[in-house]
Design an enzyme around this catalytic site. Structure first.
Site, PDB file in Angstrom:
ATOM      1  N   ASN A   1       0.859  -1.186   0.000  1.00  0.00           N
ATOM      2  CA  ASN A   1       0.000   0.000   0.000  1.00  0.00           C
ATOM      3  C   ASN A   1       0.885   1.221   0.000  1.00  0.00           C
ATOM      4  O   ASN A   1       1.312   1.715   1.046  1.00  0.00           O
ATOM      5  CB  ASN A   1      -0.917  -0.013   1.223  1.00  0.00           C
ATOM      6  CG  ASN A   1      -1.954  -1.097   1.119  1.00  0.00           C
ATOM      7  OD1 ASN A   1      -2.922  -0.983   0.353  1.00  0.00           O
ATOM      8  ND2 ASN A   1      -1.741  -2.195   1.843  1.00  0.00           N
ATOM      9  N   GLU A   2       1.171   1.688  -1.196  1.00  0.00           N
ATOM     10  CA  GLU A   2       2.076   2.817  -1.362  1.00  0.00           C
ATOM     11  C   GLU A   2       1.390   4.116  -0.960  1.00  0.00           C
ATOM     12  O   GLU A   2       0.163   4.152  -0.797  1.00  0.00           O
ATOM     13  CB  GLU A   2       2.509   2.907  -2.838  1.00  0.00           C
ATOM     14  CG  GLU A   2       3.280   1.700  -3.347  1.00  0.00           C
ATOM     15  CD  GLU A   2       4.709   1.615  -2.796  1.00  0.00           C
ATOM     16  OE1 GLU A   2       5.013   2.267  -1.784  1.00  0.00           O
ATOM     17  OE2 GLU A   2       5.513   0.877  -3.376  1.00  0.00           O
ATOM     18  N   PRO A   3       2.171   5.201  -0.787  1.00  0.00           N
ATOM     19  CA  PRO A   3       1.567   6.498  -0.491  1.00  0.00           C
ATOM     20  C   PRO A   3       0.407   6.781  -1.438  1.00  0.00           C
ATOM     21  O   PRO A   3       0.518   6.537  -2.641  1.00  0.00           O
ATOM     22  CB  PRO A   3       2.727   7.469  -0.714  1.00  0.00           C
ATOM     23  CG  PRO A   3       3.942   6.657  -0.401  1.00  0.00           C
ATOM     24  CD  PRO A   3       3.631   5.266  -0.844  1.00  0.00           C
TER      25      PRO A   3
ATOM     26  N   SER B   1      -2.573   5.376  -0.779  1.00  0.00           N
ATOM     27  CA  SER B   1      -3.567   4.338  -0.487  1.00  0.00           C
ATOM     28  C   SER B   1      -4.514   4.833   0.605  1.00  0.00           C
ATOM     29  O   SER B   1      -4.071   5.376   1.613  1.00  0.00           O
ATOM     30  CB  SER B   1      -2.886   3.059   0.015  1.00  0.00           C
ATOM     31  OG  SER B   1      -1.948   2.601  -0.926  1.00  0.00           O
TER      32      SER B   1
ATOM     33  N   THR C   1      10.381   2.114  -3.726  1.00  0.00           N
ATOM     34  CA  THR C   1      10.189   0.677  -3.470  1.00  0.00           C
ATOM     35  C   THR C   1      10.946  -0.127  -4.513  1.00  0.00           C
ATOM     36  O   THR C   1      11.577  -1.144  -4.202  1.00  0.00           O
ATOM     37  CB  THR C   1       8.683   0.342  -3.531  1.00  0.00           C
ATOM     38  OG1 THR C   1       8.020   1.140  -2.560  1.00  0.00           O
ATOM     39  CG2 THR C   1       8.414  -1.123  -3.250  1.00  0.00           C
TER      40      THR C   1
END
Ligand code: GLP
Length: 634
Positions: free
Chosen positions: A165-167, A169, A184
């Site tokens: 869940n990247e920035p 999300s 990432t």
């Protein structure tokens, strides 16, 4: 470091918004998490319901999985009544790919415990694109059909992601396909032999899926996570930092080692959250931070500046400002030395190193080639000029860090140099490179060849610093030769090889790094191998006359208040250092950098040295071009 350790819910400061448990070493924490899981497993056996365990990948949970395997083997902990759901999987990626999370989980846990295969669930990395959405929905439904996750294990990425869940999300997001963040991908690049091989996407449980778990355990080790953890624990929850949403969970706990916790306010500015004991170290920390924060040199700080910045207690206890300023100024001043091996025939009362013996035996331990020059190329030059007896030992070959393109270049060069006859090894290497898939492991031979590349780079780099090749030693520790990134396992042989070297050299000075690294990184493991070897060597006489200096080559430099030896570099010395780093050809960026950002390692290393010098300048000390810095290990 202060030993303020809090347990779960009993938070020492109002600043922290989640329960945090901190221990010096990851291993101390692992035992209690494994115990919690073990208890839950046992309880589920008496209940009429399996334990539903959410699992994570990455290097962080590896020690936990090792401990669970140990409990299974030695204490009979059974996983027959456990159902697992993994957080995520790269997309697209086959389950047999060596970097797939399917493969990772088999290697690290499932193949070593008694969990039935049909009780293992991992998002698919191979579903057809048009079927991914449906597969994600089915994954959510399956979790729900077991009554939800009982315990969710989490690590944290440097972007603040949980799962993938990247920035960006949302707090209610569910299992879905996501695009990976650049950082990432950079972090995964080593595993995939280059950023260009890292899949663009991943399937991940959502933040909402994780939040619905009954218990959430987040673990983090090492300094590289410290900043993002501070924000996740202390700042308002925001989408740009998905881990911060965990603050709203009613049964979450963050388990951190000391290095990962080091940016929390209770360590960085303990005076803001309690009544610390004002020893010299803490006073220096507060005073230098105040000076840098308000942009006033140390000697110009006023009582008023202290009072207005939460430091009235310090100034009451140790003031007035005039006295405190001078004391701290002198302390910082005494860290500066152009004589990292000690200044012969000088009063060394206030110098970081001893004057005697004038010629020291110096041992520099570098986890991989290049760590040494990145952090201390200038210091190495000075030590060489000072006529000290230097040994630079590379603990690992560093072969895993050599891209295939570099190996091809070197093998072709060898063949051409031998006028078309070519050595057998070079020909074999070229043949392997021709057929090798991008995710295939290197053969022993290819790793050896890549190791030679790094050896030669290391030698020429050291020569640029004035350190001749006869001073160089390559240990090729087995933990590295037999392992891959994130999965190394050091043993007694590693320690014994280093112990032998220590006893041979009998150094007066050791320079070493990795004390706050991720315990499963090359640096972190190298340091634990070193500390074990050093402990074993303790009964030898030379140890009582040995100073151990810690350097940092991982991009996170010592801060002004921590520095105990500051070695200035002139512009010329800095140029030499840049050259020395640059000679590590295989470590230069493989992709031409098109944006403005400085990303080449040599540029970044110089920038760090300049920043240290700049901070000393701002504190009101002499203005140097650059400074390399060290802390003494005790
Ligand atoms: C990956 C995983 C995360 C993990 C993170 C950190 O992105 N999807 O679940 O927490 O990496 O990895 P490491 O533990 O290796 O630092």
């Amino acid at each position: 470091m202060s030993n303020l350790i809090s347990e779960g819910a009993s938070q020492t400061s109002g600043v922290e918004r989640v329960p945090v448990v901190i221990r010096d070493q990851a291993q101390e924490i692992i035992a209690s998490i494994a115990e919690e899981i073990g208890q839950a497993v046992k309880q589920s056996e008496t209940a009429d319901k399996p334990l539903v365990l959410g699992l994570a990948t990455g290097s962080t949970p590896v020690p936990l999985y090792r401990e669970l395997i140990r409990r299974h083997r030695e204490e009979g902990l059974s996983f027959k009544n456990v159902v697992t759901f993994n957080l995520d999987e790269y997309y697209p990626l086959s389950p047999d790919h060596p970097e797939s999370y399917h493969r990772f989980m088999r290697d690290q846990l499932f193949d070593h415990i008694d969990i039935p295969k049909d009780q293992i669930n991992i998002p698919s990395g191979t579903a057809k694109r048009e079927e991914v959405h449906e597969a994600c929905r089915a994954y959510e439904e399956k979790i729900a059909s077991y009554g939800g996750l009982d315990i969710q294990i989490l690590g944290i990425g440097r972007t603040g992601h949980i799962g993938f869940n990247e920035p960006g999300s949302g707090p209610r997001s569910k299992t879905r396909l996501v695009t990976l963040d650049r950082l990432t991908k950079v972090d995964a690049a080593r595993d995939f032999h280059g950023e260009h091989n890292v899949p663009r996407y991943a399937v991940t449980m959502g933040v909402g899926t994780i939040m619905a778990a009954k218990r959430v355990i987040l673990m983090a080790w090492g300094r590289s996570k410290a900043t993002v953890l501070r924000d996740a624990i202390e700042a308002e929850p925001v989408e740009s930092l998905p881990a911060s949403f965990l603050q709203a969970h009613d049964n979450v706990c963050f388990f951190l080692d000391q290095a990962a916790a080091s940016e929390l306010t209770r360590f960085r500015q303990p005076w803001l959250v309690g009544f610390p004991e004002w020893d010299n170290k803490l006073a220096r920390q507060a005073v230098t931070e105040l000076s840098l924060k308000i942009g006033k040199p140390l000697l110009k700080l006023l009582d008023k500046d202290y009072q207005e910045n939460g430091l009235s207690e310090l100034i009451t206890e140790q003031g007035p400002a005039y006295d405190l300023n001078i004391r701290v100024f002198n302390e910082v001043q005494h860290t500066i030395t152009g004589w990292p091996g000690g200044k012969p025939n000088a009063d060394d009362t206030h110098r970081p190193e001893r004057a005697v013996p004038a010629k020291k035996r110096v041992l520099v331990l570098s986890p991989e080639p290049q760590d040494d020059v990145l952090a201390m190329g200038g210091t190495l030059s000075r030590l060489a000029q000072g006529g000290h007896e230097i040994t630079v030992a590379y603990l690992t070959s560093g072969s895993l860090g050599v891209p295939d393109e570099e190996a091809r270049w070197a093998a072709e060069l060898m063949i051409e140099a031998e006028e078309g006859i070519g050595s057998k090894l070079a020909k074999q290497v070229l043949a392997e490179l021709k057929t090798k898939g991008e995710s295939d492991n290197d053969s022993v031979q290819l790793r050896q060849f890549k190791g030679y590349i790094r050896r030669n780079e290391a030698r020429s780099s050291l020569q640029a610093c004035g350190v001749p090749s006869k001073c160089v030693t390559f240990l090729d520790l087995p933990f590295y030769e037999e392992g891959r990134y994130r999965r190394f396992k050091a043993g007694d042989t590693d320690r014994d090889l280093l112990l032998k070297l220590l006893n041979e050299v009998q150094p007066h000075q050791i320079f070493v790094t990795g004390e706050a690294g991720d315990p499963s990184s090359v640096q972190g493991i190298s340091f634990s191998v070193f500390s074990e070897a050093y402990n074993q060597a303790r009964q030898n006489v030379w140890v009582s006359d040995c100073y151990v200096w810690l350097y940092r080559s991982d991009g996170r430099e010592w801060e002004s208040h921590q520095i105990e030896m500051a070695v200035p570099c002139s512009p010329d010395e800095l140029r030499t250092k840049a050259q020395a780093i640059y000679l590590h050809r295989s470590q230069r960026s493989q992709v031409p950098i098109l944006d403005e950002e400085k990303t080449e390692v040599w540029e970044l290393a110089l920038e760090r040295n300049r920043t240290t010098a700049n901070n000393y300048d701002k504190l009101g000390l002499a203005e140097y071009e650059a400074i390399e810095c060290f802390v003494r290990w005790s």
